[in-house]
Design a protein around this motif. Sequence first.
Motif, mmCIF file in Angstrom:
data_model
loop_
_atom_site.group_PDB
_atom_site.id
_atom_site.type_symbol
_atom_site.label_atom_id
_atom_site.label_comp_id
_atom_site.label_asym_id
_atom_site.label_seq_id
_atom_site.Cartn_x
_atom_site.Cartn_y
_atom_site.Cartn_z
ATOM 1 N N LYS A 164 116.569 -63.248 70.572
ATOM 2 C CA LYS A 164 115.615 -62.351 69.905
ATOM 3 C C LYS A 164 116.341 -61.378 68.977
ATOM 4 N N LYS A 165 117.449 -60.817 69.460
ATOM 5 C CA LYS A 165 118.225 -59.874 68.651
ATOM 6 C C LYS A 165 118.825 -60.587 67.440
ATOM 7 N N GLY A 166 119.245 -61.832 67.627
ATOM 8 C CA GLY A 166 119.783 -62.606 66.511
ATOM 9 C C GLY A 166 118.750 -62.806 65.406
ATOM 10 N N ILE A 167 117.501 -63.036 65.801
ATOM 11 C CA ILE A 167 116.416 -63.191 64.805
ATOM 12 C C ILE A 167 116.222 -61.887 64.044
ATOM 13 N N GLU A 168 116.370 -60.757 64.743
ATOM 14 C CA GLU A 168 116.258 -59.451 64.059
ATOM 15 C C GLU A 168 117.334 -59.327 62.975
ATOM 16 N N LEU A 169 118.570 -59.718 63.317
ATOM 17 C CA LEU A 169 119.665 -59.641 62.334
ATOM 18 C C LEU A 169 119.366 -60.504 61.116
ATOM 19 N N ILE A 170 118.795 -61.684 61.367
ATOM 20 C CA ILE A 170 118.438 -62.590 60.269
ATOM 21 C C ILE A 170 117.387 -61.940 59.370
ATOM 22 N N LYS A 171 116.362 -61.388 60.001
ATOM 23 C CA LYS A 171 115.243 -60.810 59.220
ATOM 24 C C LYS A 171 115.666 -59.549 58.469
ATOM 25 N N ASP A 172 116.626 -58.810 59.029
ATOM 26 C CA ASP A 172 117.140 -57.614 58.341
ATOM 27 C C ASP A 172 117.808 -57.980 57.022
ATOM 28 N N VAL A 201 113.578 -72.371 66.181
ATOM 29 C CA VAL A 201 114.099 -71.272 67.005
ATOM 30 C C VAL A 201 112.946 -70.405 67.505
ATOM 31 N N THR A 202 112.035 -70.058 66.594
ATOM 32 C CA THR A 202 110.866 -69.259 66.972
ATOM 33 C C THR A 202 109.994 -70.011 67.970
ATOM 34 N N GLU A 203 109.815 -71.318 67.720
ATOM 35 C CA GLU A 203 109.013 -72.146 68.640
ATOM 36 C C GLU A 203 109.649 -72.196 70.029
ATOM 37 N N MET A 204 110.986 -72.242 70.062
ATOM 38 C CA MET A 204 111.696 -72.260 71.349
ATOM 39 C C MET A 204 111.390 -70.986 72.137
ATOM 40 N N LEU A 205 111.488 -69.837 71.456
ATOM 41 C CA LEU A 205 111.208 -68.560 72.123
ATOM 42 C C LEU A 205 109.756 -68.484 72.594
ATOM 43 N N GLU A 206 108.839 -68.931 71.742
ATOM 44 C CA GLU A 206 107.404 -68.876 72.088
ATOM 45 C C GLU A 206 107.071 -69.747 73.291
ATOM 46 N N VAL A 266 111.522 -70.376 76.410
ATOM 47 C CA VAL A 266 112.967 -70.644 76.535
ATOM 48 C C VAL A 266 113.703 -69.592 75.702
ATOM 49 N N ASP A 267 114.584 -68.813 76.349
ATOM 50 C CA ASP A 267 115.205 -67.705 75.616
ATOM 51 C C ASP A 267 116.719 -67.832 75.463
ATOM 52 N N SER A 268 117.249 -69.064 75.613
ATOM 53 C CA SER A 268 118.683 -69.259 75.373
ATOM 54 C C SER A 268 118.933 -70.688 74.894
ATOM 55 N N PHE A 269 120.003 -70.838 74.102
ATOM 56 C CA PHE A 269 120.363 -72.170 73.602
ATOM 57 C C PHE A 269 121.084 -72.990 74.668
ATOM 58 N N TYR A 270 121.727 -72.289 75.615
ATOM 59 C CA TYR A 270 122.488 -72.976 76.663
ATOM 60 C C TYR A 270 122.056 -72.492 78.039
ATOM 61 N N ASP A 271 122.298 -73.350 79.014
ATOM 62 C CA ASP A 271 122.035 -73.000 80.406
ATOM 63 C C ASP A 271 123.099 -73.703 81.255
ATOM 64 N N VAL A 272 123.552 -73.058 82.304
ATOM 65 C CA VAL A 272 124.531 -73.686 83.211
ATOM 66 C C VAL A 272 123.871 -73.912 84.560
ATOM 67 N N ARG A 273 123.907 -75.174 85.020
ATOM 68 C CA ARG A 273 123.323 -75.527 86.316
ATOM 69 C C ARG A 273 124.232 -76.517 87.016
ATOM 70 N N ASP A 274 124.502 -76.281 88.293
ATOM 71 C CA ASP A 274 125.303 -77.206 89.110
ATOM 72 C C ASP A 274 126.648 -77.549 88.462
ATOM 73 N N LYS A 278 112.213 -80.237 73.508
ATOM 74 C CA LYS A 278 111.735 -78.877 73.800
ATOM 75 C C LYS A 278 112.126 -78.399 75.200
ATOM 76 N N THR A 279 113.298 -78.798 75.654
ATOM 77 C CA THR A 279 113.823 -78.375 76.946
ATOM 78 C C THR A 279 115.343 -78.513 76.942
#
Length: 802
Positions: free
Chosen positions: A416-424, A433-438, A441-449, A460-461
């Motif tokens: 979200k903060k990165g999008i602010e920097l872009i729009k500034d 990216v916006t569709e992902m947030l909507e 999903v709020d991160s590009f990466y996730d760590v599991r197991d 979309k996952t």
Amino acid sequence: MSKRRINKVAVIGSGIMGSGIACHCANIGVEVLLLDIVPRELNDAEKKKGLTLEDKVVRNRIVNDDLQKAIKSNPAPLYHKDFAKRISTGNLEDDISKVKTADWIIEVVVERLDIKKQVFENLAKHRKEGTLITTNTSGIPIHLMSEGHSEDFQKHFCGTHFFNPPRYLKLFEIIPGPKTSPEVLEFLNEYGEKFLGKTSVVAKDTPAFIGNRIGIFGIQSLFHQVKEMGLTIEEVDKLTGPVIGRPKSATFRTVDVVGLDTLVHVSKGIYDNVPDDEEHGIFQIPGFIDTMMENKWLGSKSGQGFYKKVKNDDGSSEILSLDLDSMEYRKSKKASFGTLEKTKSVDKVSDRFPILIKGEDKAGEFYRKNFGAMFAYVSKRIPEITDELYKIDDAMKAGFGWENGPFEIWDAIGVKKGIELIKDLGKEPAAWVTEMLESGVDSFYDVRDGNTYYYSIPDKTHKKIPGQDSFIILDNIRKSKEVWSNKDVVVEDLGDGILNVEFRSKMNSIGGDVLAGVNKAIDLAEASFDGLVIANQGKNFSVGANIGMIFMMAVEQEYEELNAAVKYFQDTSMRLRYSSIPVVVAPRGMTLGGGCEFTLHADRVVAAAESYIGLVEFGVGVIPGGGGSKEMAMRASDTFKKDDVELNRLQDYFLTIGMAKVSTSAYEAYDTGILQKGKDIVIVNEARQIAAAKAVARFMADQSYTKPIPRTDVKVLGKQALGMFLVGTDQMVAGNYISEHDKKIANKLAYVMAGGDLSEASYVSEQYLLDLEREAFLSLTGERKTLERLQHMIQKGKPLRN
């Protein structure tokens, strides 16, 4: 289907890249044929010798000169000088038929389509069916080079783009042509990772592929930003170096090393071929770069670029910087920013990014603009240059030496903060990216197991990044697999009965907490596990013992405490050797002093090829005190053979310590006796190192590993060896090769490695040698000149000669 193997590679073109690729193929044990053109005329030396254009030495002059220049270059392209024997040379007229014996032909000629097409036509006449044939182009469309060739040629043809220098930069871009077989892509992807030690990235056939498209955008953005914000080149290099996990050479020093002409060539290629890119104007060369090109200020190759080294009247050297307003060189100015001061105590680079973008000075403004522009750009390159966002991050980390890729930085700041920097900046991110947030999903990466997952735009996952099964990534398992920890150590369960000890101290130096952690890990492994690995995934395995602690104890004359600390180190090294479970040490990067001593005492070593290993204690005025001096004396003893000149053998091991020899690769560590042939192994891909070390520990445990018996049969030569060493150090002082204090240190080492002043050769125990070693170490810490050396290393980070 028969398994494809690469036993011989033919490299066509022996320039900087061609010779570099040939050397790296030789590094991994492949037979290499390196070919280039025949000279059109004789040079002066050939004329003097009365040679003609028909003489073989003349016909192969270009290829041989290029290869020798590469071999002598620094940093070295070969892991070991002997590996040059794996390369044979020839020319494209007399020897082109030899490519029929190659399993893989790599074209690395000049970046001109007409010349490349002509080379491929000639190669096609001699290449056997099924042979891989690839181009190292950095930007010419792949499909243009394979047109008109046979079905078999096109099926086995693609781009394989190495980055310069090929030994050191890990990116290996694979770019399919229209008819490239999926089997070929799959093979090259695995071969790049497993054998070449690369990060393989399959890219699309778009201008400059992935690495250079994003990397050149970043550099060109800076070229425009530096003028807009009124920054100096020193300030930009300060802001874009290690503080954000980039190489020390940062931006402008890197361009000087690579060559401004190379950068301009690639930039123009992108500018000419991406007219619809929303940032097309960024790739236009700024005026100050045009001026530099006209002046031939190309960087290191021309003696001046953004920086220029000059000699002063007093003989000293000085680095001048280019003022981009006056276009004149001036004295360098030290750059400092308040925002950077706030990150000094933050060790993890990714944790610095949220602090940096909040800065209220010019540095904060720079980062907001820089990251915002980069985030917008990379988001819109999907699916143009790749369908998977992790490939962009992989390319920037492996090709440009970034610690974190653009999407990883964006995650660290917050999507979200990165999008602010872009729009500034008046820009917009890509719609996905916006569709992902909507979608929640709020991160590009996730760590599991223990595995990393990336956001897949079509699905979309989050999806698991492929190929991780060959790796163990400590960052991914540290929290979930932690067994024990203290301030400087984490002990993790790697699975299958094997524990890992990971150093977490500053520069992975070895102090009391690290020693306590290693001993605790051995206790745990002996009680409930089958084996132990000592490994981390820092830049360096360990820079050695905590000399700050040694210095303080020595200054305060706390010799009892210092004696106890040194004995604790020695006892820990010996526990590695004499525990009831197999211990495997996995060094990488700098493995110095105490880090080297741990390596020496392992049951087995699984070393990264890029390991710089050595006992460097002489530089701080002492001898190796953690078992290293003892171990080298013992290894010398183990090489003594009947009728051998034992003194010569011992002297080789003595000089390894006395000259503070540091290997420039793990293969060179075999020469110094620090690694042992037939026992210790070298692995080219560091990402696979911990998994390989775990497998070795598991194998040893499965072979009914039994605790070794401490040695009492170490042959020492006594006065015979001691006399030779003392005469040698006297001569070295007389010839002004070493100082009086160097002589004192060397004589102490000589006493230890000779086993003292015994009247005749004798057999002694390891503990006997350890006691001599500790006594010598402690006596040296009482010397004023040793304290000066320790203090200088702590304050300046480099050795003092006194």
